[in-house]
Design a protein around this motif. Structure first.
Motif, PDB file in Angstrom:
ATOM      1  N   GLY A  90      -0.288  -1.026   8.431  1.00 34.30           N
ATOM      2  CA  GLY A  90       0.758   0.074   8.028  1.00 34.30           C
ATOM      3  C   GLY A  90       0.376   1.349   7.566  1.00 34.30           C
ATOM      4  O   GLY A  90       0.888   2.614   8.029  1.00 34.30           O
ATOM      5  N   CYS A  91      -0.940   1.529   7.009  1.00 37.51           N
ATOM      6  CA  CYS A  91      -1.509   2.912   6.588  1.00 37.51           C
ATOM      7  C   CYS A  91      -1.905   3.648   7.906  1.00 37.51           C
ATOM      8  O   CYS A  91      -1.417   4.848   8.000  1.00 37.51           O
ATOM      9  CB  CYS A  91      -2.696   2.459   5.810  1.00 37.51           C
ATOM     10  N   VAL A  92      -2.105   2.826   8.830  1.00 37.51           N
ATOM     11  CA  VAL A  92      -2.626   3.400  10.029  1.00 37.51           C
ATOM     12  C   VAL A  92      -1.400   3.888  10.984  1.00 37.51           C
ATOM     13  O   VAL A  92      -1.328   5.106  11.472  1.00 37.51           O
ATOM     14  CB  VAL A  92      -3.565   2.569  11.010  1.00 37.51           C
ATOM     15  N   CYS A  93      -0.327   3.350  10.950  1.00 33.36           N
ATOM     16  CA  CYS A  93       0.942   3.756  11.413  1.00 33.36           C
ATOM     17  C   CYS A  93       1.364   4.938  10.619  1.00 33.36           C
ATOM     18  O   CYS A  93       2.117   5.709  11.286  1.00 33.36           O
ATOM     19  CB  CYS A  93       1.698   2.490  11.480  1.00 33.36           C
TER      20      CYS A  93
ATOM     21  N   VAL B  37       8.859   1.845   7.351  1.00 29.21           N
ATOM     22  CA  VAL B  37       9.265   0.440   6.630  1.00 29.21           C
ATOM     23  C   VAL B  37       7.958   0.309   5.680  1.00 29.21           C
ATOM     24  O   VAL B  37       8.327  -0.058   4.575  1.00 29.21           O
ATOM     25  CB  VAL B  37       8.957  -0.549   7.773  1.00 29.21           C
ATOM     26  N   THR B  38       6.686   0.766   6.079  1.00 27.37           N
ATOM     27  CA  THR B  38       5.667   0.642   4.993  1.00 27.37           C
ATOM     28  C   THR B  38       6.004   1.555   3.786  1.00 27.37           C
ATOM     29  O   THR B  38       5.804   1.215   2.701  1.00 27.37           O
ATOM     30  CB  THR B  38       4.436   1.178   5.848  1.00 27.37           C
ATOM     31  N   VAL B  39       6.422   2.803   4.012  1.00 23.35           N
ATOM     32  CA  VAL B  39       6.507   3.634   3.124  1.00 23.35           C
ATOM     33  C   VAL B  39       7.738   3.322   2.171  1.00 23.35           C
ATOM     34  O   VAL B  39       7.748   3.269   0.829  1.00 23.35           O
ATOM     35  CB  VAL B  39       6.972   5.091   3.683  1.00 23.35           C
ATOM     36  N   THR B  40       8.842   2.648   2.820  1.00 17.81           N
ATOM     37  CA  THR B  40      10.015   2.121   1.981  1.00 17.81           C
ATOM     38  C   THR B  40       9.491   0.981   1.233  1.00 17.81           C
ATOM     39  O   THR B  40       9.648   0.774  -0.099  1.00 17.81           O
ATOM     40  CB  THR B  40      11.038   1.782   3.056  1.00 17.81           C
ATOM     41  N   ILE B  41       8.733   0.012   1.681  1.00 14.98           N
ATOM     42  CA  ILE B  41       8.026  -1.114   0.992  1.00 14.98           C
ATOM     43  C   ILE B  41       7.415  -0.552  -0.251  1.00 14.98           C
ATOM     44  O   ILE B  41       7.552  -1.136  -1.504  1.00 14.98           O
ATOM     45  CB  ILE B  41       7.466  -2.013   1.710  1.00 14.98           C
ATOM     46  N   GLY B  42       6.539   0.707   0.091  1.00 15.55           N
ATOM     47  CA  GLY B  42       5.709   0.779  -1.049  1.00 15.55           C
ATOM     48  C   GLY B  42       6.527   1.520  -1.947  1.00 15.55           C
ATOM     49  O   GLY B  42       6.248   1.419  -3.409  1.00 15.55           O
ATOM     50  N   GLU B  43       7.770   2.291  -1.934  1.00 17.41           N
ATOM     51  CA  GLU B  43       8.435   3.037  -2.938  1.00 17.41           C
ATOM     52  C   GLU B  43       9.049   1.874  -3.749  1.00 17.41           C
ATOM     53  O   GLU B  43       9.350   2.200  -4.638  1.00 17.41           O
ATOM     54  CB  GLU B  43       9.605   3.819  -2.030  1.00 17.41           C
TER      55      GLU B  43
END
Length: 65
Positions: free
Chosen positions: A16-19, A37-43
């Motif tokens: 996810g971080c690479v993306c 999706v990765t940023v949303t899940i992190g938030e």
């Protein structure tokens, strides 16, 4: 078994971080979707932790604020 599960979670997080990194540099559409999706899940996780700490059910009772 737990090592396998944790390894899979770690691989997903790193992917996810690479993306996110690649999407910032104009990657293909699927990379931008995975990054979103990765940023949303992190938030969502960050906000849940924030509410948990604010309500006082943070476990140890220590606060960084």
């Amino acid at each position: 078994m737990i090592v396998l599960v944790l390894s899979a979670i770690l691989a997903l997080v790193i992917g996810g971080c690479v993306c996110v990194w690649w999407a910032e540099r104009g990657g293909p559409r699927w990379v931008r979707v995975v990054a979103l999706v990765t940023v949303t899940i992190g938030e969502v996780l960050h906000e849940a932790d924030r509410r948990k700490r604010k309500s006082g059910s943070g476990g140890s009772g220590d606060s960084d604020d």
